[in-house]
Design an enzyme around this catalytic site. Structure first.
Site, PDB file in Angstrom:
ATOM      1  N   LYS A  56       0.794  -1.232   0.000  1.00  0.00           N
ATOM      2  CA  LYS A  56       0.000   0.000   0.000  1.00  0.00           C
ATOM      3  C   LYS A  56       0.830   1.287   0.000  1.00  0.00           C
ATOM      4  O   LYS A  56       0.363   2.350   0.392  1.00  0.00           O
ATOM      5  CB  LYS A  56      -1.003   0.035   1.154  1.00  0.00           C
ATOM      6  CG  LYS A  56      -1.825  -1.217   1.323  1.00  0.00           C
ATOM      7  CD  LYS A  56      -2.269  -1.833   0.020  1.00  0.00           C
ATOM      8  CE  LYS A  56      -3.359  -1.048  -0.686  1.00  0.00           C
ATOM      9  NZ  LYS A  56      -3.644  -1.704  -2.010  1.00  0.00           N
ATOM     10  N   HIS A 112       6.980  -7.622  -2.067  1.00  0.00           N
ATOM     11  CA  HIS A 112       6.751  -6.893  -0.824  1.00  0.00           C
ATOM     12  C   HIS A 112       7.687  -7.405   0.276  1.00  0.00           C
ATOM     13  O   HIS A 112       7.509  -7.063   1.443  1.00  0.00           O
ATOM     14  CB  HIS A 112       5.297  -7.066  -0.363  1.00  0.00           C
ATOM     15  CG  HIS A 112       4.300  -6.315  -1.186  1.00  0.00           C
ATOM     16  ND1 HIS A 112       4.463  -4.989  -1.523  1.00  0.00           N
ATOM     17  CD2 HIS A 112       3.129  -6.689  -1.743  1.00  0.00           C
ATOM     18  CE1 HIS A 112       3.422  -4.592  -2.247  1.00  0.00           C
ATOM     19  NE2 HIS A 112       2.607  -5.610  -2.399  1.00  0.00           N
ATOM     20  N   SER A 142      -4.750   2.816   4.039  1.00  0.00           N
ATOM     21  CA  SER A 142      -4.906   2.150   2.754  1.00  0.00           C
ATOM     22  C   SER A 142      -4.957   0.622   2.920  1.00  0.00           C
ATOM     23  O   SER A 142      -5.761  -0.072   2.290  1.00  0.00           O
ATOM     24  CB  SER A 142      -3.747   2.562   1.833  1.00  0.00           C
ATOM     25  OG  SER A 142      -3.881   1.985   0.567  1.00  0.00           O
TER      26      SER A 142
END
Ligand code: A3P
Length: 300
Positions: A56, A112, A142
């Site tokens: 995010k 990630h 988010s």
């Protein structure tokens, strides 16, 4: 170095399957099917470009920019193939490591994962890595919406619950600060570029130019402008090649929980943090940034 986290009733069935693995929370699937071990031995190539981030933080935005730079503005290819195929997600089961390994030449890969869970020699190989970071308040907001949006996560808690578990390092890919700092502390490595979501919002031309210099690509000012225009929030939000609208057909999203392209703003956290949450969060940030030179931008 692997321990299952206790169940959290705010998650749907499968999403609660989280493990603490070498200091980071990962989804059980990544561990049980051996992906995380295979990632550590994945053969990156000097021609590869990796976009890395804590979730995010603006990953999708950066991926589209990098794709256009790497392909010398191939808007046709960008429109005709969804981003997930152009920029596979390293540790995700689809398309999977084997499939990424089979791709010829220089690849564009998203991850990630923190640096410590990637191959030890990643930054020594010539592979270019770009890490995008975003202030943790907007990231948390988010991420909260994202976990409500995804039908296979089905987060049911309130924002306050989510934020508490974020601060307790119980959310997938946390702890947030070590994740950011592992990259930030390597910012002088010539193969790593660190960019901020907030600087991209403020001055996208300069950041696109910086990324293209880092990737060794010469762009004219007009080309930079074209990339900036194409990757503006409003334009990406309606672009089916990048806006993940196909997830709806795949049944991956709860349609009443908004869209992936939600607000794309700096400072939306102000609509979610109560005074007490903000005080706790600020002191948590200060503790974690002590003795570092890292600072975040929280407002426009
Ligand atoms: P919000 O939920 O705050 O709107 P990621 O790609 O890492 O999952 O990050 C998603 C976040 O980046 C979402 O934030 C999304 O709206 C925002 N985003 C994506 N593209 C953007 C763009 N071109 N400009 C600004 N924000 C963007």
């Amino acid at each position: 170095n692997c321990k299952r986290l206790p169940d959290d009733p705010n998650y749907g069935d499968k999403a609660g399957d989280r493990f603490l693995y070498n200091g980071y929370v990962l989804h059980g699937e990544m561990i049980k099917n051996g992906t995380i071990r295979d990632v550590k031995n994945f053969e990156f190539r000097p021609q590869d470009v990796v976009v890395a981030s804590f979730p995010k933080s603006g990953t999708t935005w950066l991926e589209e920019i990098v794709f256009l730079i790497q392909t010398h503005l191939d808007f046709k290819l960008a429109a005709s193939t969804i981003l997930e195929s152009r920029f596979p997600y390293l540790e995700y089961p689809y398309p999977g490591l084997k499939s990424i390994a089979k791709q010829q030449g220089g690849r564009m890969i998203k991850t990630h994962l923190p640096l410590s869970l990637l191959p030890d020699d990643l930054l020594q190989k010539g592979t270019k890595v770009i890490y995008i970071m975003r202030n943790p308040k907007d990231v948390a907001v988010s991420y909260y919406h994202f976990f409500r949006l995804l039908s296979f996560v089905n987060y049911k808690g309130e924002f306050r619950d989510f934020l508490k578990s974020f601060m307790k390092n119980e959310v997938v890919y946390t702890p947030y600060f070590p994740h950011v700092l592992e990259y930030w502390n390597n910012r002088d490595n010539p193969n790593l570029l660190v960019v901020h979501f907030e600087e991209m919002k403020k001055d996208p031309e300069t950041v696109v130019q910086k990324i293209s210099n880092f990737l060794g690509k010469d762009l004219t000012y007009d080309e930079v402008r074209m990339i900036v225009e194409h990757t503006r929030f409003e334009n990406m939000a309606i672009n089916p090649s990048v806006n993940y609208s196909h997830w709806e057909d795949l049944g991956l999203v709860n349609k009443n929980e908004g869209k992936f392209f939600r607000k794309g703003a700096v400072g939306d956290w102000q609509n979610y943090f109560s005074e007490d949450l903000n005080r706790d969060f600020d002191s948590w940030i200060s503790q974690n940034l002590e003795n570092t030179k890292l600072a975040f931008i929280f407002a426009d």
